[in-house]
Scaffold this motif. Structure first.
Motif, PDB file in Angstrom:
ATOM      1  N   GLY A 148      11.149  10.381  -0.473  1.00 16.96           N
ATOM      2  CA  GLY A 148      10.404  10.347   0.777  1.00 16.96           C
ATOM      3  C   GLY A 148      11.328  10.521   1.967  1.00 16.96           C
ATOM      4  N   SER A 194      12.273   0.124  -4.465  1.00 20.36           N
ATOM      5  CA  SER A 194      11.271   0.876  -5.222  1.00 20.36           C
ATOM      6  C   SER A 194      11.921   1.715  -6.321  1.00 20.36           C
ATOM      7  N   ASP A 207       7.945  11.600  -7.363  1.00 16.96           N
ATOM      8  CA  ASP A 207       8.101  11.190  -5.962  1.00 16.96           C
ATOM      9  C   ASP A 207       7.853   9.696  -5.894  1.00 16.96           C
ATOM     10  N   ARG A 267       6.957   7.915  -3.619  1.00 13.30           N
ATOM     11  CA  ARG A 267       5.768   7.570  -2.840  1.00 13.30           C
ATOM     12  C   ARG A 267       4.505   7.532  -3.685  1.00 13.30           C
ATOM     13  N   VAL A 300      13.191   1.568   0.053  1.00 14.97           N
ATOM     14  CA  VAL A 300      13.191   2.670  -0.911  1.00 14.97           C
ATOM     15  C   VAL A 300      14.091   2.331  -2.098  1.00 14.97           C
ATOM     16  N   ALA A 348      10.823   5.463   6.178  1.00 11.63           N
ATOM     17  CA  ALA A 348      11.003   4.334   5.264  1.00 11.63           C
ATOM     18  C   ALA A 348      12.414   3.781   5.403  1.00 11.63           C
TER      19      ALA A 348
END
Length: 254
Positions: A191, A233, A250, A252, A230, A225
């Motif tokens: 992202g 994640s 991705d 996201r 990130v 972000a």
């Protein structure tokens, strides 16, 4: 610590700043060794990893220097601690330069640097990792930090789009050879992250990068972000049981 003290061994590129530094900090944990390839060792990063019970080995390397990268790879990967349950290689380092319309691309050195960092160094490091993983009875995961730019063309990013598209296809090819090395690969777009790279993008000449106002607006509206979020994640993604089911992904989506 002895080699057998580690459950997880991670090789991470581009850990000097931005998403790479955030990943090193998030991945740090007891019984985890992180081997960070970066331009300049960072004592603060080492302290932060140690504070979380992890071990950080910092290796100074310029990924644009392929000869040095190859030498370091041939030393580092065979020397990864034995007996771990998980071995991960995260190819995070990258460059967006040169930003220019196609007609403005005329600097061979800039082209070589972009492809060497974004593609060729990844290939060299991945090859060494796969060789080192052959025969190890452990989980092997290769995560290449890609970009939506490799999947959607954008004016002014001809080189960046091309390198990231190459990275995606390289990742797919790694998986076609999985039977020989046992490693699963994913190319993951992170992202739009608030890093120095985004700062360079926002400073682009609109004549060379027509979408610059879009990226400036995202910053002004707080739509970028954070590297820490990130990184968290991505860490969770690396632990998924279905890692590799989607080769080109991705963050996201999660």
């Amino acid at each position: 610590m002895t080699d057998t003290a580690f459950d997880t061994v991670i090789v991470l590129t581009g850990a000097s700043r931005g998403l790479g530094a955030a990943l090193a900090r998030d991945l740090a944990a007891p019984r985890t060794k992180i081997i960070a390839l970066l331009r300049k060792p960072d004592p603060a990063l080492e302290a932060d990893v140690a504070a979380k019970g992890g071990v950080l080995q910092q290796v100074a390397v310029d990924l644009a220097d392929l000869d040095d990268t190859a030498v370091q790879a041939d030393i580092l990967f065979p020397a990864m601690p034995a007996g771990a349950k998980r071995y991960w290689l995260i190819n995070n380092a990258g460059t967006v330069a040169p930003i220019s319309t196609i007609a403005g691309l005329g600097d061979p050195a800039a082209l070589r640097t972009a492809f060497d960092i974004n593609v060729n160094a990844v290939i060299l490091l991945s090859a060494a990792f796969l060789r080192a993983m052959t025969g190890r009875q452990a989980q092997g995961r290769l995560l290449n930090i890609s970009s939506g730019a490799g999947r959607n063309a954008k004016a002014g990013w001809g080189v960046y789009c091309a390198t990231k598209a190459a990275l995606d296809m390289f990742t797919r090819t790694v998986n076609t050879e999985r039977d020989t090395h046992g490693v699963t690969a994913v190319a993951l777009a992170p992202g739009v992250v608030d890093t120095d790279m985004q700062g360079a993008i926002r400073a682009s000449d609109p004549a060379h990068f027509p979408a610059v106002a879009q990226f400036q607006g995202m910053k002004d509206k707080g739509q970028l972000a954070s590297p820490a979020n990130v990184a968290a994640s991505i860490h969770a993604y690396l632990q998924r049981d279905d890692f590799g089911q989607t080769e080109i992904d991705d963050i996201r989506n999660y």
